[in-house]
Every structure is written in C-alpha cells, then in structure tokens.
Design an enzyme around this catalytic site. Structure first.
Site, PDB file in Angstrom:
ATOM      1  CG  ASN A   1      56.045  43.803  61.813  1.00 51.08           C
ATOM      2  OD1 ASN A   1      54.932  44.300  61.977  1.00 51.08           O
ATOM      3  ND2 ASN A   1      56.836  43.510  62.824  1.00 51.08           N
TER       4      ASN A   1
ATOM      5  CD  GLU B   1      55.942  45.027  65.681  1.00 60.44           C
ATOM      6  OE1 GLU B   1      57.165  44.869  65.780  1.00 60.44           O
ATOM      7  OE2 GLU B   1      55.135  44.082  65.596  1.00 60.44           O
TER       8      GLU B   1
ATOM      9  CB  CYS C   1      55.354  41.086  65.643  1.00 59.90           C
ATOM     10  SG  CYS C   1      56.597  39.806  65.907  1.00 59.90           S
TER      11      CYS C   1
END
Length: 869
Positions: free
Chosen positions: A321, A325, A323
């Site tokens: 994704n 994570e 970001c």
C-alpha cells in the site's frame, strides 16, 4: 484482573468475559463527560475551517482529540438534527454495528457473550486504548456495506484497458477515504515496442528511478522564475508524481551484487531478453542520488517479503500500500486498528501483559467481523479479501513508552522490549485467529497454503530466541512464548481464520485521536509541542512523558521542575544543569532542534525496525530520517543496512531535500559568522555602487555601500522614479532595516533566504538578463545582492541561480554530494529549521504545516493525512 479465556469449544461460538468493563454496566456510564466546542482554523488566514458547539466528550480527552474527532468522524450534515454531537453516538454506531454483524454471522456463543464483547470493545475505544482506521470511523453504521479497509493493493497489466481500469479502481478507493498501491513492473519499458508499432509512452516510459528527482529539478527551475516555492505552491503543483510514493523492488541476488560490486542485467518485460548490463552498485547509487534530491525511491526487499509470505502457493507478493506497511497479494485489502501502548502501563511503567492480550483478542475479533460486511471496489478485490481475510493490528506510542521507562530509543534494551511486545501482539493475534477458525472455519485458501503458512508460524516462534532475556521483563517474554506455542498448536489443529494479522501503520490521525505522544513505531519528534486549549488559544508544553521518565530515573520533584522549565525555554534538554550526561540519549528525538545538536542516528531507526520485523505479518511504515548534511553514500549505506537487518521495506528522507539547501561547509569556512551581535559602523567616506533596474516597466535604483577595508556590503538604499509615493517610503524603511542588520553581523544569506521569491506587485519580467523574472521588488533586490556578493556555491546552496548572458542557467539543480557541516552557527540552524518546515505540504483542511509520518504526512492541527489512516 482475570486472565483472558484461552480456548473456545469447537463450533459453539466465542465466549467473552468482562475484563475491562463492569458486568451489567455500560462503559459509557463509568466515564465522566463534559460539553465542549470544537474549532479548527486555517493556519494561514485565521479563518474558521470547522466549528461545532455543544458537543459531548470524555473529560480526559484533549482538545486536539476533540477537534479531530468532531471534524473528521462525526457523521451527518453540519447544522442538521442528524449531525452527531457526542462520542457516545460515534462509538455506539461503530460498536453496535460490529456486534450486530457478529451475532448475525454466529461469532458469539450467546447473546450475553455478544453483549460482553460490545462492552469490552466500547471500553477500549472510549478510553483511548484502541482505534480503528479512519474508513471504519467514517463509514460503519452509516452505509449498509461500508468501505472499511484503509489499505489496498491493486494490479495492472500491460494494456491500455488495464491501466484505465486501475484509474477507475483507485478513484473508488480514494472516495472511501483509503489508499492504494500498485506494482508497475508488468508494464513494458520505453525500450520495448508496441504491438501496433511505435514505442511505449506514459508514466513509466522514462527512467523510473529518476522520475521524481527530475520533476524536482523542474520545480526548482520554476522557483527560479519566481513561482511559489512551497511544496503545495505553484512550482510543485505544476510537476508530476508529487502525490505518489515510489519504491524499487529488489531481490537478495541484486543486493549481494551491490555489496560484491558485480554486474547486473536488465531485461525486457515482454520477452525477457537482456537489454543492458550495469554495475549493481552504480544502480543502487543512482537510486540513492535520487533519494538525496527528493526522498524517493524507497526500497522493498522482495526476497525477504516473500520468505515471510504465508500464502505463496496462491501467488507472490508484488507490491504494498502507499505507506508500505501492508504487503500481500495483488487485488487485496486490509482493515487496520492500533493499540495505544501507554494505556497498558501502570504508574511504575510496568506493562500489563494480561490486559494487552485481552485487548488484542477483542480487536482481532472485531476486525475479522468487519471483513465480510465491508464493501470492496472490484469483484476481484472482494474475492481475494474473502479468500484470505488479512487484518492489520498494530500499535502507537512506542516512543513514549520507551522514554517513560528511561530507555533510549537507540539502545539494545529498547529494541528488545519493542520486539517482545510485538511478538506478544502477533502471537496472541494468531492464537485468536485459530480460535476463530474453530468457530467459523479457516480462511478459504488456508489448506492450499497450509505447509508454507505453518513454516512462517514457526519462523515467528523461533525468532523469540533472538530476544535477550536479560533485557526484558520475564513475564512479558514468557507470555509471548505461551501465545506463540498455543497459536501454533491450535493452528495445526484448526487452521487460521486470517492469512495476516499484524503490521505497523503510521497511525497519524488515530494516534492523535488516542492522545498519543508518538505515532506508530516512531520515536518522539521533538520534546516541545503546542497544545490547543479548551475554550480557544494554545500553549507550548513539554512532552508529558518526560516527567515520568525523570521520576523513573530518580530525579526529585524540584530537579524535574527545573529541567522542564529549561526545556520549555530552550526547546531542548541539552544544557539542563540538573540532567546527568548519561541520561541525554533517553530524550533524543527524530528532530534536531535549533538549540541542540543531538538526534537519533539513522542506524537507530533501522535497528528498531529490524528488531520487530520478524514478529509482524506485514511490514512497517517508517521513514528513516537523515540530517540535511547526509551524503549519498550514507543513504546507500542506510539501504544496505536495512536489507541486512531483515526489514521488508524502507524509506529514506533527508531533511530539507525538497527545498533549497543551507550553506555548504566551504562557504562557511570562507566567511565566519560572528557568535553574537557586533556593531560595525559605516565610515563617512566609503565606496558605493548604483544599479538601475526595471520590473514590468517599473523603474528603480539600488545603491549599495561597502565597507572600505574588505568591500563587504554594509548598506543599501532604494529609490524609484516616482518620488514621494507610499511604496517609496516602505521600500526605504525596509532598506534601512536591512542595512542595520548587515552592520550588526546578520549574514546576507539570511536576508536572501527570507525575501527571495516573495511575491507581490510590481512583479514580472525585468531588464536584467541574469534575473529575467522577479516576483517582487524585495525578491529582485536580494537575488541581485546574492549574485554580486555571494559566491556561486552559496548561491547554489540557497537556490539563487543567475543566468549567463547566453541564456543558460549558471547553476542548475544537480546531484551533489553535500559536504558534512562540521560546525553550527545560528544562521545555519535557522536555515535548517526553515528547510525542515518547508519540506512539508500544508494541510488542505486547515492550512497547518504537515509533518512526516512513516511514508506519508500528517497534520498535527486537524489530523488529516496524505496516506492511509
């Protein structure tokens, strides 16, 4: 407190006991409530961006949490009777909806168990111990099948139809308040022909590593022409790729080739034929150079990611994704939740193991129930989500917890404590997932992936042997071992309901909602913050964790009071008389303050991620902060050390990399800045120089007076063709003020940095070929002064580029290896501070400057984020 129930009988549904909540008493009845107002103002204009009065919040919640929750999460049109006005309503609609879904799907053994689950989950939320990702707050209880996942991974094929479908899918994801990532590797390169002839074009038809760095160069050129130089100003809004986080996926073979300085071949996407051969180390160096310029690309270590993949028989992990994570199969989604670690410690900072385990169990059950009742933007994402049921439980406030316990973030003891807490969280999460599998069955593709998944479970359990038992509380370590043992035994018998259960998200908005001092896995950003007060106004406060840490370290009340006063006055703990030198590392932060010299070394960030990674299903959203003076070689070293430490992905960010850089060491050696104000009077007889200029037809005269002994600038005067005007008076007053500063030791560089690119009329093209465009009179004056009195290195460092007579840019934006700044002076520190602030975009909701949070940005004023929440 009682220990959470360990087992559930097969097929009878989950049983819940009151652990946090009181039997037959709703948690809302045990909270002290008060009526407040929420208000968010535009930071630039002071205009009220949001306001809601007569709203009900728990008395313990801060004003910032009040503002964020009321503005972002209260549902209903503002001003209408349907508008939510109480945290009771918001939490009630979420918890009641999840409980209803769970009962309808036979998750609970009885109505009483459902009610107890309801009260336990309510207790965690209203007491700021747990928070769901923003889409849950936005949508649950509002829509019949709400979008609840914050993280999506899309796929795209090598066709125009697939590319256009990706655009549509992402639009639907963004509409629901979520973020998405995609692997672009399937799209053919610019070296490969199209089936109908011609060559490929579009977003990846250029060198991918350099695409954002080249756009950064364009932005700098626009700034030279006078366009707004803020991140969200005209210059940056006019270039591409500013709303994407780019990463390069590399294998262990590539990384070993880098370390051993071997060759690496690039291949065509469509045919697999070798296109070029390069030195792997050169390729890594290109990526580090681009990162030095603009913070992209980050790195994903594909071999590591897929070695921990629980479902490789269903396909490889290709992407993450935005970001970074959530790493899993293409066309999948994940709903997130985070626990506030500081809510699980007592006054002595001892960690409440049983409470934490029970909170993990409650959160996992709630997140699991959400999966089938959520909506997804495409049939494929719906299918994959139901087949694998990935969850993302994580935590926030780790940095505060470590400081409160008197542990430096960059220390073996801190890393071991973080590791064992993470191990307990994931072990308990998988134990709960196996209980869920007993009740409602394992995830659809479990049997297809049974052997590799059990292999990964044992890898997690075996990693506990790396934790130094001498450095962590024994009850915590034993509980982690117990959770993992039970998770593996139960999973072998019943399988798991979820292919993944944990990760570490940036937790920007929801960390503020829980009144956390630190977000995600991050250390504290700074020791001093601005607190918004109930009833309006704000005040500068010292981090609430510091008194806890000082008390644990043995400082008495008076010493603590003196240290806090010193921090408030100086915004750093360095130099506090009462503080022992050996305790300084405990209070190190990610940011280096103007008044201090300390910050956490970039290897400290990487080592922390490496310590916890083997106990997470997913990855970690973490940006490794490097100082402005960091070199390209140091960025390369950070990437290599991240790979060696076993992390799945990493992003590097050099302070100030998206703005003009401060003075280089070479320029500072040539000109020594006085330590304090030194008044240097201009003699009555001194040389002077006059310069005539025109801006958009407006004629002016700039007179420069120099000190006779060294010909350094000492004063300026400005006159215009039309005497007596208001503009003439203001310009003269500004020139006098600038002259007084120059005579008292203020570096010219400070004035250039402050007034260059200031924009107001008269503005436009000039008659000076070296400065062809000026955005205002002060802009023109300071840029002309810089071209005459500052060396080229200083002009380049400040982003003031003159143009040669032939029209070419004298100093372009190039990749440079910045020299280490060996000394600090107040002028440079101010420039560094301004550069750090200018890196961040302004919030679209309230206008406040945002700050880096993982791979994204978060607004500390209203809680908005640029990525997933």
């Amino acid at each position: 407190m009682n220990k959470p129930e360990q087992k559930a009988e097969p097929s009878e549904g989950l049983r819940f006991e009151n652990y946090f909540s009181t039997p037959d008493v709703h948690p809302f009845e045990e909270v002290e409530w008060e009526i407040r107002s929420a208000e968010i103002k535009d930071w630039k204009t002071g205009k009220v961006a949001f306001k809601q009065e007569d709203i009900e919040f728990p008395k313990t919640w801060s004003q910032r949490a009040t503002d964020i929750v009321a503005s972002k999460y209260f549902r209903g049109r503002q001003g209408s009777p349907q508008r939510e006005r109480s945290v009771r309503q918001m939490i009630g609609r979420i918890v009641d909806t999840i409980t209803k879904w769970g009962s309808e799907s036979n998750y609970f053994a009885s109505d009483k168990d459902a009610e107890t689950f309801n009260h336990e989950l309510t207790y965690l939320l209203v007491n700021q111990m747990l928070a769901f990702n923003s889409p849950v707050q936005f949508n649950v209880g509002i829509q019949e099948h709400p979008q609840c996942s914050a993280c999506f991974i899309n796929s795209v094929g090598d066709s125009m139809a697939s590319i256009m479908q990706l655009a549509r899918t992402e639009a639907m994801i963004f509409k629901g308040g979520s973020g998405s990532g995609v692997n672009l590797s399937r799209i053919r390169s610019s070296r490969e022909p199209l089936s109908v002839g011609g060559v490929a074009s579009g977003p990846v038809s250029r060198e991918y590593i350099w695409c954002k760095a080249k756009e950064e160069e364009k932005a700098h050129r626009l700034i030279e022409l006078g366009y707004d130089d803020s991140i969200d100003g005209e210059a940056y809004q006019s270039v591409q790729f500013q709303n994407a986080n780019n990463s390069v996926s590399v294998t262990d073979d590539f990384m070993r080739a880098v370390v051993e300085d071997r060759d690496w071949q690039t291949k065509a996407v469509t045919s697999g034929e070798v296109l070029d051969t390069y030195k792997a180390r050169d390729m890594m160096h290109w990526a580090a150079e681009a990162t030095w310029i603009c913070g992209d690309p980050g790195f994903q270590f594909a071999t590591t990611i897929n070695d921990w993949h629980t479902c490789p028989n269903s396909g490889p992990i290709n992407a993450c994704n935005p970001c970074s994570e959530y790493v899993f199969l293409d066309n999948s989604a994940c709903n997130l939740a985070s626990l506030n670690l500081m809510k699980f410690v007592d006054e002595e900072c001892s960690f409440d193991v049983d409470a934490f385990r029970h909170a993990v169990r409650t959160a996992i059950v709630a997140q699991e129930i959400i999966v089938d009742n959520s909506s997804y933007p495409t049939p494929e994402i719906t299918r994959v989500s139901h087949d694998f049921r990935t969850l993302g439980l994580g935590y926030a406030n780790l940095g505060a917890l470590l400081m409160a316990r008197g542990l430096p973030y960059d220390s073996n003891r801190a890393r071991n404590l973080a590791a064992v807490i993470t191990a307990l969280m994931t072990g308990e999460a998988y134990r709960t997932s196996s209980q869920l599998a007993q009740v409602v069955g394992p995830f659809e593709k479990f049997h297809e992936n049974r052997i590799p998944m059990m292999r990964v479970m044992h890898k997690h359990r075996d990693a506990l042997s790396k934790i130094d038992s001498a450095l962590v509380p024994m009850d915590l370590l034993h509980s982690a071992m117990e959770s993992w043992d039970e998770a593996i035994v139960s999973g072998a018998d019943h399988g798991y309901r979820n292919a993944q259960v944990t990760l570490l998200a940036p937790t920007g908005t929801i960390a503020f909602m829980m009144d956390c001092d630190t977000t995600g896995i991050e250390p504290d950003f700074s020791l001093v913050k601005v607190k918004k007060l109930v009833g309006g106004g704000s005040m500068k406060i010292v981090n609430n964790t510091i008194p806890l840490a000082l008390d644990r370290l043995g400082y008495d009340a008076q010493a603590t009071k003196n240290i806090l006063r010193y921090i408030e006055a100086n915004e750093t703990i360095e130099g506090a008389a009462e503080l022992k030198d050996e305790h300084l590392p405990i209070f190190d932060c990610a940011d280096r303050t103007d008044g201090g010299s300390r910050s956490i070394h970039y290897l400290g960030h990487i080592k922390m991620c490496g310590a916890v990674q083997s106990f997470l299903s997913g990855a970690i959203s973490k940006t490794v902060n490097l100082p402005n003076e960091a070199t390209v070689e140091e960025i390369m070293d950070a990437y290599i050390e991240a790979w060696r430490s076993g992390v799945k992905s990493v992003s590097i960010y050099r302070d100030g990399c998206k703005m003009v850089q401060p003075l280089s060491n070479k320029e500072r050696q040539a000109r020594t800045v006085p330590a304090g104000p030194i008044h240097r009077n201009m003699p009555k007889d001194h040389p002077a120089f006059q310069h005539e200029f025109r801006i958009k037809g407006f004629k002016g005269f700039l007179t420069m007076g120099m000190f006779p002994e060294d010909n350094e600038l000492g004063e300026i005067f400005i006159n215009f063709a039309k005497q007596g005007s208001t503009l003439q008076g203001l310009a003269m007053a500004w020139a006098i003020a600038l002259s007084m500063g120059l005579q008292r030791g203020v570096p010219l560089e400070d004035y250039v940095r402050m007034f260059a690119h200031m924009s107001f009329e008269p503005a436009g093209f000039t008659d000076n070929p070296q400065i062809p465009f000026a955005s205002s009179i002060p802009d023109y004056v300071v840029r002309y002064l810089a071209s005459r009195y500052l060396r080229e290195e200083a002009q380049e460092a400040l982003g003031i580029h003159s143009v040669k007579p032939n029209g070419s840019v004298q100093q372009g934006v190039q990749v440079k290896f910045p020299e280490a700044i060996a000394t600090k002076d107040s002028a440079t520190e101010r420039l560094l501070s301004e550069a750090r602030k200018a890196d961040s975009p302004t919030c679209l909701s309230c206008g406040n400057l945002m700050q880096r949070n993982g791979s994204c940005y978060v607004c500390t004023g209203c809680g908005s984020t640029s990525g997933c929440s």
